[in-house]
Each structure stands twice: as structure tokens, then as C-alpha cells.
Design a protein around this motif. Structure first.
Motif, PDB file in Angstrom:
ATOM      1  N   ILE A  61      24.212 -33.018 -12.989  1.00 57.31           N
ATOM      2  CA  ILE A  61      24.365 -32.696 -14.411  1.00 57.31           C
ATOM      3  C   ILE A  61      25.706 -31.993 -14.613  1.00 57.31           C
ATOM      4  O   ILE A  61      26.009 -31.008 -13.958  1.00 57.31           O
ATOM      5  N   LYS A  62      26.508 -32.530 -15.530  1.00 57.70           N
ATOM      6  CA  LYS A  62      27.826 -31.973 -15.829  1.00 57.70           C
ATOM      7  C   LYS A  62      27.785 -31.229 -17.166  1.00 57.70           C
ATOM      8  O   LYS A  62      26.967 -31.540 -18.023  1.00 57.70           O
ATOM      9  N   ASP A  63      28.691 -30.270 -17.337  1.00 54.05           N
ATOM     10  CA  ASP A  63      28.809 -29.568 -18.616  1.00 54.05           C
ATOM     11  C   ASP A  63      29.570 -30.457 -19.585  1.00 54.05           C
ATOM     12  O   ASP A  63      30.790 -30.622 -19.466  1.00 54.05           O
ATOM     13  N   LEU A  64      28.859 -31.038 -20.536  1.00 54.97           N
ATOM     14  CA  LEU A  64      29.474 -31.928 -21.524  1.00 54.97           C
ATOM     15  C   LEU A  64      29.660 -31.248 -22.873  1.00 54.97           C
ATOM     16  O   LEU A  64      30.509 -31.674 -23.653  1.00 54.97           O
ATOM     17  N   ILE A  65      28.829 -30.235 -23.149  1.00 53.87           N
ATOM     18  CA  ILE A  65      28.905 -29.502 -24.410  1.00 53.87           C
ATOM     19  C   ILE A  65      28.754 -28.013 -24.120  1.00 53.87           C
ATOM     20  O   ILE A  65      28.210 -27.644 -23.077  1.00 53.87           O
ATOM     21  N   PRO A  66      29.204 -27.156 -25.040  1.00 51.99           N
ATOM     22  CA  PRO A  66      28.946 -25.724 -24.863  1.00 51.99           C
ATOM     23  C   PRO A  66      27.436 -25.451 -24.967  1.00 51.99           C
ATOM     24  O   PRO A  66      26.702 -26.207 -25.611  1.00 51.99           O
ATOM     25  N   PRO A  67      26.955 -24.394 -24.338  1.00 50.02           N
ATOM     26  CA  PRO A  67      25.526 -24.078 -24.426  1.00 50.02           C
ATOM     27  C   PRO A  67      25.062 -23.964 -25.883  1.00 50.02           C
ATOM     28  O   PRO A  67      25.745 -23.353 -26.701  1.00 50.02           O
ATOM     29  N   MET A  68      23.939 -24.593 -26.186  1.00 46.78           N
ATOM     30  CA  MET A  68      23.393 -24.497 -27.549  1.00 46.78           C
ATOM     31  C   MET A  68      21.898 -24.260 -27.560  1.00 46.78           C
ATOM     32  O   MET A  68      21.270 -24.296 -28.593  1.00 46.78           O
ATOM     33  N   GLY A  69      21.321 -24.023 -26.389  1.00 47.93           N
ATOM     34  CA  GLY A  69      19.908 -23.707 -26.337  1.00 47.93           C
ATOM     35  C   GLY A  69      19.080 -24.853 -25.806  1.00 47.93           C
ATOM     36  O   GLY A  69      19.591 -25.875 -25.350  1.00 47.93           O
ATOM     37  N   ALA A  70      17.789 -24.658 -25.905  1.00 45.29           N
ATOM     38  CA  ALA A  70      16.829 -25.607 -25.359  1.00 45.29           C
ATOM     39  C   ALA A  70      16.455 -26.672 -26.375  1.00 45.29           C
ATOM     40  O   ALA A  70      16.650 -26.518 -27.584  1.00 45.29           O
ATOM     41  N   CYS A  71      15.909 -27.748 -25.851  1.00 50.77           N
ATOM     42  CA  CYS A  71      15.380 -28.831 -26.679  1.00 50.77           C
ATOM     43  C   CYS A  71      14.136 -29.352 -25.976  1.00 50.77           C
ATOM     44  O   CYS A  71      13.828 -28.943 -24.860  1.00 50.77           O
ATOM     45  N   LEU A  72      13.429 -30.241 -26.622  1.00 50.93           N
ATOM     46  CA  LEU A  72      12.309 -30.935 -26.001  1.00 50.93           C
ATOM     47  C   LEU A  72      12.680 -32.405 -25.870  1.00 50.93           C
ATOM     48  O   LEU A  72      13.299 -32.973 -26.770  1.00 50.93           O
ATOM     49  N   ALA A  73      12.320 -33.004 -24.748  1.00 51.24           N
ATOM     50  CA  ALA A  73      12.560 -34.423 -24.533  1.00 51.24           C
ATOM     51  C   ALA A  73      11.394 -35.007 -23.754  1.00 51.24           C
ATOM     52  O   ALA A  73      10.780 -34.322 -22.944  1.00 51.24           O
ATOM     53  N   THR A  74      11.135 -36.282 -23.996  1.00 48.40           N
ATOM     54  CA  THR A  74      10.039 -36.940 -23.284  1.00 48.40           C
ATOM     55  C   THR A  74      10.508 -37.448 -21.924  1.00 48.40           C
ATOM     56  O   THR A  74      11.702 -37.664 -21.690  1.00 48.40           O
ATOM     57  N   ASP A  75       9.541 -37.668 -21.052  1.00 46.44           N
ATOM     58  CA  ASP A  75       9.816 -38.203 -19.730  1.00 46.44           C
ATOM     59  C   ASP A  75      10.392 -39.621 -19.791  1.00 46.44           C
ATOM     60  O   ASP A  75      11.002 -40.075 -18.822  1.00 46.44           O
ATOM     61  N   ARG A  76      10.215 -40.313 -20.885  1.00 43.39           N
ATOM     62  CA  ARG A  76      10.819 -41.652 -21.016  1.00 43.39           C
ATOM     63  C   ARG A  76      12.327 -41.546 -20.845  1.00 43.39           C
ATOM     64  O   ARG A  76      12.952 -42.456 -20.308  1.00 43.39           O
TER      65      ARG A  76
END
Length: 116
Positions: free
Chosen positions: A15-30
Motif C-alpha cells: 500500500i502506497k501513500d496516494l492521498i493525505p490522511p483523511m480518516g477511515a472509511c468502510l469498504a466491502t470485501d468485494r
């Protein structure tokens, strides 16, 4: 941030740093396990201080799949950007907006979410 013992499509060390930190999100396993692109995303009011409000789906999850908490996990938004960098231009959108991918492209169409 995912706590379950899951085999992710992209190993954590890649995993590379592509954006500045902006917090958490939710994502599905898909997305994170199966490697599907983001097909639908929306931003709601943050649940807490560390929450960006972003929720990411491949767009082909069934209601049953999406309703099962074991198919979801919390991640830094940057992690999902690594899975699908096409979402990056939309991340500054306000809470109450949603975007669906235009099939066959890296572009999304937006709409305001209905309250309720």
C-alpha cells in the motif's frame, strides 16, 4: 484497520501513500479481497472524529451480502485508493453525495443522497 484474518488482494506492505490522511472509511470485501473496482460510493456524515464518512462498494453486492457485517471492514481511505485510484478526484465531495461508476470508464456520475 481490518481486524479479521483476511487474505487481501493487495498486501499491506504494498500500500502506497496516494492521498493525505483523511480518516477511515468502510469498504466491502468485494473490493479488498476479490479485487473488484469501486462501482458505487457515497459519503455520509461521519460517525466519529476518525471517520471520513466514505462508504465503498463494488456495486454488485446483493442486499444480503451488504447486510452481513462480516463482508465489511474499516480502512484508511488511502488503502481503497490503492485498490482503485479512479476514486481520488471525488474524495473532496461533501457528505450527502453519491457516485456511480460510468461502465467501462474510470469516471463516476454524482448525485445528492436523499435524506431519511
Amino acid at each position: 484497520m481490518a481486524a479479521k484474518d483476511t487474505k487481501f488482494k493487495i498486501p499491506a506492505e504494498e500500500i502506497k501513500d496516494l492521498i493525505p490522511p483523511m480518516g477511515a472509511c468502510l469498504a466491502t470485501d468485494r473490493i479488498t479481497v476479490d479485487g473488484a473496482k469501486v462501482g458505487y460510493m457515497y459519503r455520509e456524515e461521519a460517525d466519529d472524529e476518525g471517520d471520513s464518512g466514505w462508504r465503498f462498494f463494488s456495486g454488485d453486492e446483493t442486499q444480503e451480502y451488504a447486510g452481513d457485517p462480516s463482508n465489511w471492514a474499516a480502512y484508511e481511505v488511502n488503502t481503497i485508493c490503492n485498490y482503485d485510484p479512479a476514486i481520488i478526484p471525488y474524495l473532496g465531495s461533501e457528505a450527502g453525495t453519491a457516485f456511480g461508476r460510468i461502465e467501462g470508464t474510470d469516471l463516476f456520475e454524482g448525485e445528492e443522497l436523499e435524506e431519511g
